[in-house]
Design an enzyme around this catalytic site. Structure first.
Site, PDB file in Angstrom:
ATOM      1  N   TYR A 293       0.851  -1.206   0.000  1.00  0.00           N
ATOM      2  CA  TYR A 293       0.000   0.000   0.000  1.00  0.00           C
ATOM      3  C   TYR A 293       0.883   1.252   0.000  1.00  0.00           C
ATOM      4  O   TYR A 293       0.728   2.150  -0.835  1.00  0.00           O
ATOM      5  CB  TYR A 293      -0.915  -0.016   1.235  1.00  0.00           C
TER       6      TYR A 293
HETATM    7  O1  LIG Z   1      -2.263   6.880   7.721  1.00  0.00           O
HETATM    8  C1  LIG Z   1      -2.424   6.203   6.718  1.00  0.00           C
HETATM    9  O2  LIG Z   1      -1.990   6.520   5.646  1.00  0.00           O
HETATM   10  C2  LIG Z   1      -3.141   4.907   6.809  1.00  0.00           C
HETATM   11  O3  LIG Z   1      -3.986   4.942   7.959  1.00  0.00           O
HETATM   12  C3  LIG Z   1      -4.696   3.762   8.199  1.00  0.00           C
HETATM   13  O4  LIG Z   1      -3.798   2.703   8.465  1.00  0.00           O
HETATM   14  P1  LIG Z   1      -3.426   2.363   9.972  1.00  0.00           P
HETATM   15  O5  LIG Z   1      -2.748   3.512  10.614  1.00  0.00           O
HETATM   16  O6  LIG Z   1      -2.721   1.062   9.946  1.00  0.00           O
HETATM   17  O7  LIG Z   1      -4.878   2.289  10.636  1.00  0.00           O
HETATM   18  P2  LIG Z   1      -5.658   1.079  11.310  1.00  0.00           P
HETATM   19  O8  LIG Z   1      -5.786  -0.054  10.383  1.00  0.00           O
HETATM   20  O9  LIG Z   1      -6.902   1.656  11.870  1.00  0.00           O
HETATM   21  O10 LIG Z   1      -4.693   0.650  12.505  1.00  0.00           O
HETATM   22  C4  LIG Z   1      -4.397   1.568  13.563  1.00  0.00           C
HETATM   23  C5  LIG Z   1      -3.534   0.888  14.599  1.00  0.00           C
HETATM   24  O11 LIG Z   1      -4.266  -0.183  15.192  1.00  0.00           O
HETATM   25  C6  LIG Z   1      -3.500  -1.376  15.135  1.00  0.00           C
HETATM   26  N1  LIG Z   1      -4.420  -2.516  14.994  1.00  0.00           N
HETATM   27  C7  LIG Z   1      -5.161  -2.650  13.891  1.00  0.00           C
HETATM   28  C8  LIG Z   1      -6.051  -3.687  13.751  1.00  0.00           C
HETATM   29  C9  LIG Z   1      -6.152  -4.620  14.796  1.00  0.00           C
HETATM   30  O12 LIG Z   1      -6.932  -5.592  14.753  1.00  0.00           O
HETATM   31  N2  LIG Z   1      -5.377  -4.456  15.891  1.00  0.00           N
HETATM   32  C10 LIG Z   1      -4.507  -3.431  16.039  1.00  0.00           C
HETATM   33  O13 LIG Z   1      -3.819  -3.302  17.047  1.00  0.00           O
HETATM   34  C11 LIG Z   1      -2.572  -1.215  13.967  1.00  0.00           C
HETATM   35  O14 LIG Z   1      -1.430  -2.038  14.148  1.00  0.00           O
HETATM   36  C12 LIG Z   1      -2.275   0.266  14.023  1.00  0.00           C
HETATM   37  O15 LIG Z   1      -1.216   0.479  14.912  1.00  0.00           O
HETATM   38  C13 LIG Z   1      -5.554   3.420   7.004  1.00  0.00           C
HETATM   39  O16 LIG Z   1      -6.198   2.188   7.227  1.00  0.00           O
HETATM   40  C14 LIG Z   1      -4.753   3.347   5.749  1.00  0.00           C
HETATM   41  O17 LIG Z   1      -5.621   3.150   4.663  1.00  0.00           O
HETATM   42  C15 LIG Z   1      -3.925   4.593   5.562  1.00  0.00           C
HETATM   43  O18 LIG Z   1      -4.746   5.658   5.202  1.00  0.00           O
END
Ligand SMILES: O=C(O)[C@H]1O[C@H](OP(=O)(O)OP(=O)(O)OC[C@H]2O[C@@H](n3ccc(=O)[nH]c3=O)[C@H](O)[C@@H]2O)[C@H](O)[C@@H](O)[C@H]1O
Length: 433
Positions: free
Chosen positions: A238
């Site tokens: 991504y």
């Molecule tokens: O800034 C971005 O550019 C991206 O932001 C977002 O990605 P992320 O920051 O990864 O958000 P998100 O999935 O909500 O996980 C948040 C936290 O929860 C943790 N997480 C997640 C799932 C879970 O089951 N458990 C967990 O601990 C996980 O490890 C993480 O630490 C958008 O989805 C992406 O499309 C893109 O826009």
């Protein structure tokens, strides 16, 4: 086999009078048969030419639905600003989370907005349809189509003179790339190029503002993340496609004079959000009494994100549109340099995932059943933190919402949208959690 009786009587009449009468009847019947054959032949020919005419178009009915007179009228009317010096914006991904909010904000201040969305099923399409219904109430027309359809894009640019394109259609989600890598290539690379081709060929060319991502900082350890930091170590496909998008848009800026603004969004959340994101799926599971998994970094360190509330992001998007300089190309050729900008849009105050869960528990008045797990090596990064000085200076961007108040507003929306029913169960991403 003996011939039928009637025919025998016609051919061998028992009396001359009868012969005369029969011969006239025979003549009349022959004429009718000839007429019948002629009209049958005419009908067959007509059907054949209709069918071959239809085959010129992929689907005749959808062609007329899409490109008929009323379609053009809808596009033109939706694209027309209702205020002096209003802008006219094509918003891709308009039925998505950020796209629907930005479209509404623009329409409310009197700008012209046409949406484009393919309504794919990465997450529950009924949520996208509900956002579309909301937009429709505000007279924003959302075209059902894909950014990979060059013909459709050309037609849209023919129908309306867009001053700006807000490009938000993308395959989102960091971890889903393991499951479906090609959807990232299709939307974030091929789709982006198809859209830029349409923009570059349009006369006049629109200014393009598009969604990059905080994930481009990848394994960067210098905090807070600044736009000038190296972004050559992406941790997920991504992130790699978003980084490639920044390079691709740069080449269109350089060759064709397209005005480009790339926005690095930092984990955007809020009402009408994306069900695949942690805050959303955690809310659903906590309410349903199901466990949630919280990932931990090395040595058990809590992961952290610079969670950014949707209203702040919308203000950043609108300010980017308002300050985007003009594209300079015409007829596919650059006539002078055009602006190329990249901004972080974050909140500047990272919060750990366990703290996010505690805020949700308070708002939901329910305890989460937590499973703690080591962060799998599938694209996640341990933390994000935005330096927003450039956006402050150039866009007047100032985030106003902390995670506590933003989640409160999200939970309020969630309860009013889903009630205490388990409607969230229909989400396909359920199987991905
Ligand atoms: O800034 C971005 O550019 C991206 O932001 C977002 O990605 P992320 O920051 O990864 O958000 P998100 O999935 O909500 O996980 C948040 C936290 O929860 C943790 N997480 C997640 C799932 C879970 O089951 N458990 C967990 O601990 C996980 O490890 C993480 O630490 C958008 O989805 C992406 O499309 C893109 O826009």
């Amino acid at each position: 086999m003996p011939p039928p009786l009637l025919l025998e009587g016609e051919l061998f009449p028992s009396s001359p009078g009868m012969l005369h009468r029969r011969s006239r009847r025979h003549h009349l019947m022959n004429r009718q048969i000839r007429r019948c054959s002629a009209s049958t032949f005419f009908l067959i020919a007509l059907t054949a030419s209709y069918l071959s005419f239809r085959s010129f178009f992929p689907s005749s009915s959808s062609y007329y639905l899409r490109f008929g007179y009323s379609w053009d009228r809808l596009v033109r009317s939706s694209a027309s600003p209702r205020r002096d010096s209003g802008i006219s914006v094509l918003v891709t991904g308009a039925a998505g989370f950020v796209g629907s909010h930005v479209s509404l904000a623009l329409k409310k201040r009197g700008d012209g907005v046409v949406g484009l969305d393919n309504f794919n099923d990465y997450y529950d399409p009924s949520l996208k349809r509900a956002r579309q219904a909301l937009l429709s109430q505000h007279e924003v027309f959302v075209v059902d189509g894909d950014i990979n359809e060059a013909q459709l894009l050309a037609r849209l640019f023919d129908s309306a003179q867009f001053t700006h394109v807000m490009h938000l259609a993308a395959q989102a989600g960091v971890r889903y790339a393991i499951e479906n890598p090609h959807s990232y290539v299709r939307s974030n690379l091929a789709g982006l190029v198809t859209l830029l081709e349409a923009c570059k060929s349009s006369d006049p060319q629109p200014a393009v503002v598009w969604a990059s991502s905080s994930s481009v900082y990848g394994l960067n350890e210098k905090v807070p993340f600044s736009e000038s930091d190296a972004t050559d170590r992406p941790a997920s496909l991504y992130a790699a496609t978003k980084k490639a998008g920044e390079e691709i848009t740069h080449s269109y800026n350089h060759i064709y004079g397209l005005s480009i603004t790339g926005l690095r969004f930092f984990t955007v959340y809020g009402p009408w959000g994306r069900p695949d994101m942690a805050y959303f799926s955690f809310t659903k599971n906590i309410l349903q009494g199901k466990p949630i998994t919280i990932y931990r970094g090395k040595d058990g360190v809590a992961l952290a994100r610079d969670f950014t509330f949707i209203d702040d992001i919308v203000r950043g998007c609108v300010a980017s549109l308002d300050t985007a300089g003009k594209s300079t190309g015409s007829g596919g050729k650059k006539t002078g340099p055009a602006p190329y900008r990249i901004f972080n849009l974050g909140n500047t105050s990272p919060v750990t995932v366990p703290k996010l869960v505690r805020i949700l528990e308070r708002n939901l008045k329910a305890k989460a059943k937590v499973i703690a797990k080591e962060m799998p090596g599938n694209g996640d990064v341990p933390f994000t933190h935005a330096n927003i000085s450039s956006a402050r200076t150039e866009l007047g961007y100032e985030p106003k919402t902390d995670l506590e108040s933003g989640l409160k507003r999200f939970v309020k929306w969630y309860m009013s949208y889903y009630g205490d029913s388990n409607k969230g169960d229909t989400n396909p991403e359920e199987s991905r959690q």
